[in-house]
Design a protein around this motif. Structure first.
Motif, PDB file in Angstrom:
ATOM      1  N   SER A   1       4.340   3.510  -3.950  1.00 34.48           N
ATOM      2  CA  SER A   1       4.912   4.493  -4.875  1.00 34.48           C
ATOM      3  C   SER A   1       5.366   5.759  -4.160  1.00 34.48           C
ATOM      4  CB  SER A   1       3.901   4.844  -5.964  1.00 34.48           C
ATOM      5  OG  SER A   1       2.808   5.536  -5.398  1.00 34.48           O
ATOM      6  N   LEU A   2       4.848   5.977  -2.950  1.00 33.50           N
ATOM      7  CA  LEU A   2       5.268   7.188  -2.233  1.00 33.50           C
ATOM      8  C   LEU A   2       6.638   7.008  -1.600  1.00 33.50           C
ATOM      9  CD1 LEU A   2       2.045   8.342  -0.363  1.00 33.50           C
ATOM     10  CD2 LEU A   2       3.014   9.248  -2.456  1.00 33.50           C
ATOM     11  N   PHE A   3       7.025   5.739  -1.394  1.00 37.30           N
ATOM     12  CA  PHE A   3       8.240   5.520  -0.619  1.00 37.30           C
ATOM     13  C   PHE A   3       9.336   4.810  -1.406  1.00 37.30           C
ATOM     14  CE2 PHE A   3       4.734   5.910   2.336  1.00 37.30           C
ATOM     15  CZ  PHE A   3       5.232   6.838   3.222  1.00 37.30           C
TER      16      PHE A   3
ATOM     17  N   PHE B   1      10.099  14.622  -7.596  1.00 34.04           N
ATOM     18  CA  PHE B   1       9.318  13.506  -7.067  1.00 34.04           C
ATOM     19  C   PHE B   1       7.978  13.386  -7.771  1.00 34.04           C
ATOM     20  CE2 PHE B   1       6.131  11.708  -4.305  1.00 34.04           C
ATOM     21  CZ  PHE B   1       6.729  10.528  -3.897  1.00 34.04           C
TER      22      PHE B   1
ATOM     23  N   MET C   1       0.831  -1.205   0.000  1.00 36.07           N
ATOM     24  CA  MET C   1       0.000   0.000   0.000  1.00 36.07           C
ATOM     25  C   MET C   1       0.867   1.256   0.000  1.00 36.07           C
ATOM     26  SD  MET C   1      -3.118  -0.171  -0.397  1.00 36.07           S
ATOM     27  CE  MET C   1      -4.832   0.049   0.099  1.00 36.07           C
ATOM     28  N   PHE C   2       0.608   2.142  -0.924  1.00 34.50           N
ATOM     29  CA  PHE C   2       1.317   3.416  -1.000  1.00 34.50           C
ATOM     30  C   PHE C   2       2.809   3.215  -1.253  1.00 34.50           C
ATOM     31  CE2 PHE C   2      -2.192   4.163   2.101  1.00 34.50           C
ATOM     32  CZ  PHE C   2      -3.020   4.789   1.189  1.00 34.50           C
TER      33      PHE C   2
ATOM     34  N   GLN D   1      10.562   5.811  -3.956  1.00 37.43           N
ATOM     35  CA  GLN D   1      11.367   6.837  -4.591  1.00 37.43           C
ATOM     36  C   GLN D   1      11.732   7.859  -3.531  1.00 37.43           C
ATOM     37  OE1 GLN D   1      10.381   9.910  -8.135  1.00 37.43           O
ATOM     38  NE2 GLN D   1       9.134   8.079  -8.011  1.00 37.43           N
TER      39      GLN D   1
END
Lengths: 313, 313
Positions: A4-6, A52, A1-2, A8
């Motif tokens: 893609s936020l972490f 980002f 979950m999520f 990178q």
DNA sequence: AGTATTGCTGACTTTGTAGTCATGTTTAAA
DNA sequence: TTTAAACATGACTACAAAGTCAGCAATACT
């Protein structure tokens, strides 16, 4: 979950903060006045956020930066998120939440400042922060969420409704003259005679606002040569002069509460009768909903402000 | 602005992530299965968040952790914030946003899986993630925002309305018998005779769900000794057996579309007539609003699913 | 053109946090 | 009681980010 936020790097609360500060201030230099070190930091943080999100958040506008459309959206997102976190923490730590109240300079002076404590109480013991802004940026600030409450003329709101504003008071203007400036036994009704005004020492504001200009225009139309003896930077000073008996002045009804009717005559100032507008308390429904402020509470707040204004006689 | 969030250490995106993972999984060990290293990290991150917010986010519940009321609220806040940021990024990078669709096991098989691509198209080219969950946790997941869309019986929703759900189909059940299992020239209406059923080789599900039990109960009430020759783990397999001509079975109307009417007779299965319920598409209005999904789009999505079901004859 | 302002960039240092590991404590179940 | 699972804690290392500094480029004002 999520993931893609972490997966990178380049996203962090501090970066979001730097960007938000720039967005609020309108420029990097404005966000950190006199601190070139922090300015360069913010500059890089913004670049990293742009990488980002693969988005142009800012655009150069002449010498300074301005927000790109994407930047406006992201700034709103970040502001809301930070505020939500701060509110959550305030509740836990049992510290009052911070609300921002915004109005024009004279409105703040006349109506708000004297009743801040009542207002804070009605809003549930919050901490109030006041800001001065003119109508248009005020409405914009309420819309984007950087200001919680505004006091503004109703006609400045694009879509006024019961959901986003509540009337406070109908503005009106009055000629106020200390008795001691008039011949003995002058009655208030004689003040309607414009001829009498010619010799009165007037005080007037000098804030460059609409009101000041309207008064001067009105006087000119009446054929009165309006050369105020005192031009004050603040309307509070004008009232003070009237109260001390030194000057006459045109004052809004919201200012009359501080005058002693035994010492100062005041009659409606007809030329500005059409200038009266409805002042309303204005808010962003989504934001107030998110911050758990009910419509009833907001109407109570408007009541508090309304109670501060003496009834027109 | 927002000084209180940064004047103290202990708040970071990674910590919020760790906490959210624990919240979703219901325990630390569940959040990082088989990874004791990460488990200890999450444990500390949670403690640091608790110190930052001065709040008890978790409570020990026997051997595992559970969310305290404050923790439930914070988890919802974090989930929403992460999702908003991820959506923002998805739009910028021009990558489809991720939506989660949740339903019971058989519903997923019958109605969802075959039409996922249509559904994704109607929702605006999003990426769909399906999850299996029973009614109650499904409704709860929609409420707290961890699931975007659910397919569920209407009566499982506490406050069904036009704003949070849309009917898809009325469930009904049918007895399906391949012609080749019947004497030549048997007409469909003869199937109403329960005596005929006794000798048929039946297939049935074995998922332990309500449906399976209801069928067995109904058969018993009819005096038919229901000993299915095949008990399949999935209702898809049951339909497959019927289609191949090997077995008869009770199938829901949503399964009939895959059967050839020339080779398989099907008649309404009266005993379960009262068992039919309305299946609806269910969502969280606030969440759909935040994610820019209009009510119209959601109704279109329900239409797509409805179109997958053949009309009862 | 000269000058001040604003923002950008590269090369650092410092700090906070993530990540790792060994070990201790609590709890549930065998 | 023993055992294993779940979580907590202390002591570390590694790394990313914040923070600092000097210098450069673009722009606006005079």
């Amino acid at each position: 979950m999520f993931k893609s936020l972490f997966s990178q790097k380049g996203l962090s609360l501090e970066r979001m903060r730097g960007f938000l500060e720039m967005a609020e201030a309108g420029s990097i230099a404005g966000a950190a006045p006199g601190d070139v070190v922090r300015q360069s930091l913010i500059s890089r943080q913004i670049r990293e956020l742009e990488e980002f999100f693969s988005a142009e958040l800012t655009i150069r506008k002449g010498k300074t930066l301005a927000l790109a459309p994407e930047g406006v959206r992201l700034a709103a997102i970040i502001r809301e998120q930070f505020q939500t976190l701060e509110d959550f923490r305030s509740v836990q730590v049992n510290v009052p939440r911070v609300f921002t109240l915004c109005a024009g300079a004279s409105t703040l002076e006349w109506m708000v400042t004297p009743f801040l404590t009542d207002l804070a109480r009605v809003l549930g013991g919050v901490q109030l922060r006041t800001e001065m802004r003119r109508s248009r940026p005020l409405v914009e600030a309420v819309r984007e969420g950087s200001v919680d409450l505004g006091i503004v003329r109703r006609d400045a709101i694009p879509d006024p409704s019961r959901k986003n504003c509540e009337p406070i008071v109908e503005l009106s203007f009055h000629l106020c003259v200390p008795k001691q400036l008039l011949p003995r036994k002058t009655t208030p009704d004689r003040l309607s005679d414009t001829a009498m005004w010619q010799d009165l020492p007037f005080a007037a504001g000098r804030d460059g606002g609409q009101l000041d200009g309207a008064i001067r225009d009105a006087m000119e139309q009446l054929g009165v040569s309006f050369r105020p003896r005192f031009e004050c930077g603040s309307m509070l000073q004008v009232r003070s002069l009237v109260q001390q008996g030194g000057c006459a002045a045109i004052l809004p009804n919201v200012a009359l509460s501080g005058l002693d009717p035994n010492r100062v005559f005041s009659i409606p100032f007809r030329p500005l009768a059409g200038y009266g507008r409805t002042l309303v308390l204005h808010w962003n429904p989504r934001q107030m909903n998110r911050r758990d402020v009910s419509l009833d509470t907001l109407r109570d707040a408007a009541q508090v402000l309304a109670a501060a204004v003496p009834e027109a006689k």
